[in-house]
Design a protein around this motif. Structure first.
Motif, short mmCIF file in Angstrom:
data_model
loop_
_atom_site.label_atom_id
_atom_site.label_comp_id
_atom_site.label_asym_id
_atom_site.label_seq_id
_atom_site.Cartn_x
_atom_site.Cartn_y
_atom_site.Cartn_z
N ALA A 1 26.23 17.58 31.29
CA ALA A 1 26.15 18.10 33.18
C ALA A 1 26.92 17.55 34.12
O ALA A 1 27.44 18.74 34.79
CB ALA A 1 24.83 16.76 33.47
N GLU B 1 29.13 21.45 34.04
CA GLU B 1 28.43 22.23 33.96
C GLU B 1 28.83 22.46 36.07
O GLU B 1 28.73 23.73 35.93
CB GLU B 1 27.06 22.97 34.01
CG GLU B 1 25.99 23.88 34.59
CD GLU B 1 24.68 24.11 33.78
OE1 GLU B 1 24.63 24.93 33.04
OE2 GLU B 1 23.93 23.45 34.49
N ASP B 2 28.58 20.98 36.23
CA ASP B 2 28.42 21.28 37.87
C ASP B 2 30.01 21.51 37.99
O ASP B 2 30.64 21.59 39.33
CB ASP B 2 28.22 19.31 38.11
CG ASP B 2 26.27 19.44 37.78
OD1 ASP B 2 26.39 20.81 37.97
OD2 ASP B 2 25.95 18.32 37.47
N ARG C 1 16.73 19.01 32.69
CA ARG C 1 17.59 20.06 32.49
C ARG C 1 18.09 19.90 31.26
O ARG C 1 18.71 18.98 30.48
CB ARG C 1 19.41 19.30 33.29
CG ARG C 1 20.92 20.60 33.57
CD ARG C 1 20.98 20.25 34.86
NE ARG C 1 22.23 20.65 34.47
CZ ARG C 1 23.63 20.58 35.78
NH1 ARG C 1 23.05 19.06 36.44
NH2 ARG C 1 24.46 20.81 35.28
N TYR C 2 18.97 21.52 31.18
CA TYR C 2 19.70 21.31 29.67
C TYR C 2 20.77 22.03 29.91
O TYR C 2 20.51 23.98 30.13
CB TYR C 2 18.64 22.07 28.32
CG TYR C 2 18.67 22.77 27.38
CD1 TYR C 2 18.99 21.57 26.76
CD2 TYR C 2 18.69 23.48 26.80
CE1 TYR C 2 19.73 22.00 25.90
CE2 TYR C 2 20.07 24.49 25.60
CZ TYR C 2 20.23 22.91 24.63
OH TYR C 2 20.47 23.58 23.18
N VAL C 3 22.11 22.23 29.25
CA VAL C 3 22.99 23.01 29.57
C VAL C 3 23.41 23.21 28.44
O VAL C 3 23.60 23.22 27.09
CB VAL C 3 24.18 21.45 30.11
CG1 VAL C 3 25.16 22.85 29.68
CG2 VAL C 3 24.04 21.07 31.31
N ALA D 1 23.04 29.46 34.99
CA ALA D 1 22.42 28.35 36.46
C ALA D 1 22.00 27.86 37.66
O ALA D 1 21.54 27.53 38.36
CB ALA D 1 22.75 26.76 35.37
N ASP E 1 18.81 14.28 40.11
CA ASP E 1 18.35 14.99 39.17
C ASP E 1 17.70 13.97 38.91
O ASP E 1 17.81 13.13 37.69
CB ASP E 1 19.91 14.91 38.07
CG ASP E 1 18.53 15.40 36.31
OD1 ASP E 1 17.68 15.61 36.50
OD2 ASP E 1 19.23 16.56 35.39
#
Ligand code: CAA
Ligand code: NAI
Length: 703
Positions: free
Chosen positions: A498, A501-502, A550-552, A599, A678
């Protein structure tokens, strides 16, 4: 003749020799009562004209196992150990130490304060304080170099290793090596001989091994450079070098004063607390309730089904413990590969000169292979390590059920699968247990012993006994997806993905965690283990995943390209020409950017501190869940799992110990803050909430 005793130190006269026996089971540690009684014994010897010499011995298997580690961190009580050592050294009658077992840490420092030393063959001498975040604090850093020179002293203190009796004699740590196993008999003979020769007191503080100043300086410079490179965040190793330098440069008493100051700094450091926690925790995990309740079944032979990565590694671990192994594979070709996988390990040792070719032959003589399960008819225990697929596992266990003798222990090395289901499908579920080894299985110390609902206690006790034989660190785990370690790993892995991705790069995340003390970051580990393993697990779980969670997908994008890590030359990092250390890959960064856009994430920056906070909060929270659901017996079982199986820095004690150090209210506040972004992922563990409400910590559950 008994002349008086203060338990736990006994005194008795043998002619004109006062024998002082330390008798403080289990390891004759130097607790306050022992220290006091030793001083009393020396005072008595000095004040009694009938005493010509003193002989120090240990009762039981050990000479002295060291300072009493349980006293560290508690209010200190006099007499302090350095003063006890000085008192022994100052004795006006010759003092002889006869060492027949472990003389470690403060135990060796006591021996070094004696005037003469004798070792029996089973003696082991060492200064292992560095492993507890300390330095030898009772004169060891001053006396050892004076006796054997700076280079040899630094080697012992920085490695913490134990020297055997012969090596100790060669180094000059002891004056004499004598056959036998009774330290009183051998010690009395030696002391009488010394008295007959007219031997006088001979104080180690006056020893002269440091005379060649240039050689000492070279040794210290080399140790300092090497330590700076290798100590990786550890506090005490450089303090050890400083203390030995003082031994070379300062008068004895000034060196002792500096040693004391440095010792207190180490004692007060959180690293000492973490390392001492790890020391006791790993002894505690070996004592599961079943080991008290039941007797292990005898294990004299082992079968292994599957000769791949894990089967071969487990075979080596078992062969190294001296047991015979029968390996089963699917066909002749796979069996030949399995044998080769085992041989490769020993060939590597032969190539490095660690073992002789004959030794390899001798070990391989205990290996046999077959493609027929009938070869397992007489083995005491079987470990299954075939593909991670429930259908394949069922087929293997049906065969084991058919051929194995009654009472054989049937173990699976599955990483995630439901062992209750494996057990329920055969006629003897009471014999089925999980033995979850870690890769490489011949090297990694952790062994999760997974306890299904219907297993009998003696099978669990047998698994713990096997761990001891294999020199593994066992941790008892309950059945769930991933048991203790992989279950928690899956959660903090998600936290890492996460963050990626962030906006954090995998390279920044890896570096932040290396700086925290990990030998490698999570993306380096993934590249080493092979990204395909996690990919298969994610696919298996896809159907049951919470659709709101959430799925990265970044890892999937890499796997779809066949970028599994080192074995394919690229993963998160590039490994050109078979390189072992990867370099950052701009194409990976571009893929991550594209995934962020897909995303709808606007990347932000992360500080290294925030990366560590999030990663650890996820780990600790799931650790709390695992304890809450009784998958782990106590928080310390989670700690040992992570220190021995997942590279968690030992000097931080483990994730749960670390949480106590930071403070549980702070961890919970972090989780609640992260939950604003989240709330599905960041759900505080009920146990964590409960402990914070009670003002308690994880340590309170370890008792
Ligand atoms: N203090 C208190 N307890 C100790 C101890 C110590 N120094 N060493 C071992 N124990 C305890 C263990 O916790 C264990 O207790 P439980 O049975 O309750 O679990 C018990 O003694 C037996 O220990 P092991 O299971 O480890 O037994 P073993 O026979 O396999 O090994 C040993 C014996 C080689 C002595 C090993 O215990 C060991 O290495 N101990 C630590 C030695 C050490 O680090 N000494 C240095 C202490 S620091 C020091 O001395 C500082 C200084 O300079 C002032
Ligand atoms: P692998 O693919 O390297 O080896 C599996 C071996 O099993 C192959 O040699 C295959 O020929 C053999 N095999 C398959 N079906 C068989 C059958 N019916 N009879 C006999 N042999 C058969 O796999 P790996 O990595 O060794 O994994 C094995 C098990 O260990 C899996 O359950 C895995 O989840 C588990 N495990 C794997 C770890 C790892 O890091 N690779 C770590 C811990 C556990």
């Amino acid at each position: 003749m008994e002349t008086g005793a203060t338990a736990p130190v006994a005194r008795s006269m043998h002619g004109d020799i006062l024998v002082v026996t330390i008798d403080n089971p289990p390891v004759n540690a130097l607790g306050v009562d022992v220290r006091r009684a030793l001083v009393e014994a020396i005072d008595a010897a000095d004040g009694d004209a009938a005493v010509a010499a003193v002989l120090l011995v240990g009762s039981g298997k050990t000479f002295i196992g060291g300072a009493d580690i349980r006293e560290f961190g508690k209010p200190p009580m006099t007499p302090f150990l350095p003063d006890v050592c000085n008192r022994i050294e100052a004795c006006t009658k010759p003092v002889v130490a006869a060492i027949h077992g472990a003389a470690l840490g403060g135990g060796l420092e006591i021996a070094l304060s004696a005037h003469y030393r004798l070792a029996l063959p089973a003696a082991r001498l060492g200064l292992p304080e560095v492993q507890l975040g300390l330095l030898p604090g009772a004169g060891g850093t001053q006396r050892t170099p004076r006796l054997i020179g700076a280079a040899a002293a630094l080697d012992l203190m920085l490695s913490g290793r134990h020297a055997g009796a012969a090596e100790a004699a060669k180094l000059g740590l002891v004056d004499r090596l004598v056959e036998g196993d009774d330290p009183v008999v051998a010690g009395l003979a030696y002391t009488r001989e010394l008295l007959q020769m007219g031997a006088r007191v001979r104080r180690t503080r006056d020893a002269t091994a440091l005379a060649d100043a240039d050689a000492q300086k070279t040794a210290i410079d080399a140790a300092r450079a090497e330590t700076a490179k290798k100590a990786r965040g550890l506090f005490s190793p450089l303090k050890i070098v400083d203390a030995v330098q003082a031994a070379v440069e300062l008068p004895f008493d000034d060196g002792l004063a500096l040693e004391r100051k440095l010792f207190m700094e180490c004692l007060d450091s959180p690293q000492r607390a973490g390392l001492v926690h790890a020391f006791f925790a790993e002894r505690e995990t070996a004592k599961a309730p079943e080991t008290r309740a039941a007797k292990p079944r005898p294990i004299n032979s082992v079968g292994i089904v599957g000769g791949g990565t894990m089967g071969a590694g487990i075979a080596v671990a078992v062969l190294d413990a001296g047991l015979p192994v029968t390996m089963i594979e699917r066909d002749d070709e796979a069996l030949a590969r399995g044998r080769k996988n085992v041989e490769k390990v020993y060939d590597g040792l032969v190539a490095k000169g660690r073992i002789k070719p004959e030794a390899k032959e001798a070990v391989m003589a205990r290996w046999s292979g077959s493609t027929s399960y009938d070869a397992l008819a007489q083995v005491d225990l079987v470990i299954e390590a075939v593909f991670e697929d429930m259908g394949v596992k069922h087929a293997v266990f049906a065969e084991l059920d058919r051929v194995c003798k009654p009472g054989a222990v049937l173990a699976t090395n599955t990483s995630y699968l439901d062992i209750d289901q494996i057990a329920a499908a055969i006629s003897r579920p009471q014999d089925v247990v999980g033995l979850h080894f870690f890769s490489p299985a011949n090297i990694m110390k952790l062994l999760e012993i997974v306890v299904p609902a219907n297993v009998s206690s003696d099978v669990v006790a047998t698994a713990f006994e096997l761990a001891k034989k294999l020199r593994k660190v066992p941790v008892r785990a309950g059945v769930c997806d991933g048991f203790i370690g992989n279950r928690i790993l899956a959660v903090y892995g998600q936290a890492a993905h996460a963050m990626m991705e962030d906006g954090a790069s995998p390279y920044q995340i890896d570096k932040a965690l290396r700086d925290f003390g990990y030998p490698m970051g999570p993306f380096q580990v993934s590249d080493l283990a092979g990204g395909d393993i996690g990919w298969a697990t994610r696919k298996r779980r896809a159907a049951t995943r919470d659709p709101r969670a959430r799925y990265v997908q970044i890892a999937d994008r890499l796997c779809e390209r066949g970028w599994f890590g080192q074995k394919t030359g690229r993963g998160y990092y590039l490994y050109p020409d078979g390189a072992r250390v990867g370099t950052p890959d701009p194409e990976v960064e571009a893929i991550i950017d594209a995934e962020r856009a897909r995303a709808g994430v606007t990347p932000r920056s992360f500080s290294d501190d925030e990366i560590v906070r999030r990663y650890l909060a996820a780990m600790i929270n799931e650790g709390a869940n695992v304890v809450h659901q009784k998958i782990a017996l106590r928080p310390l079982d989670v700690d040992v799992t992570f220190v021995h199986g997942y590279g968690f820095p030992r000097y931080r004690g483990g994730p749960m110990k670390y949480a106590d150090t930071v403070g549980l209210p702070k961890i919970l506040a972090d989780i609640r803050e992260f939950a604003n972004e989240d709330p599905i992922f960041w759900q505080p563990s009920p146990l964590l909430v409960e402990l914070v409400e009670q003002g308690a910590d994880f340590a309170s559950l370890n008792k």
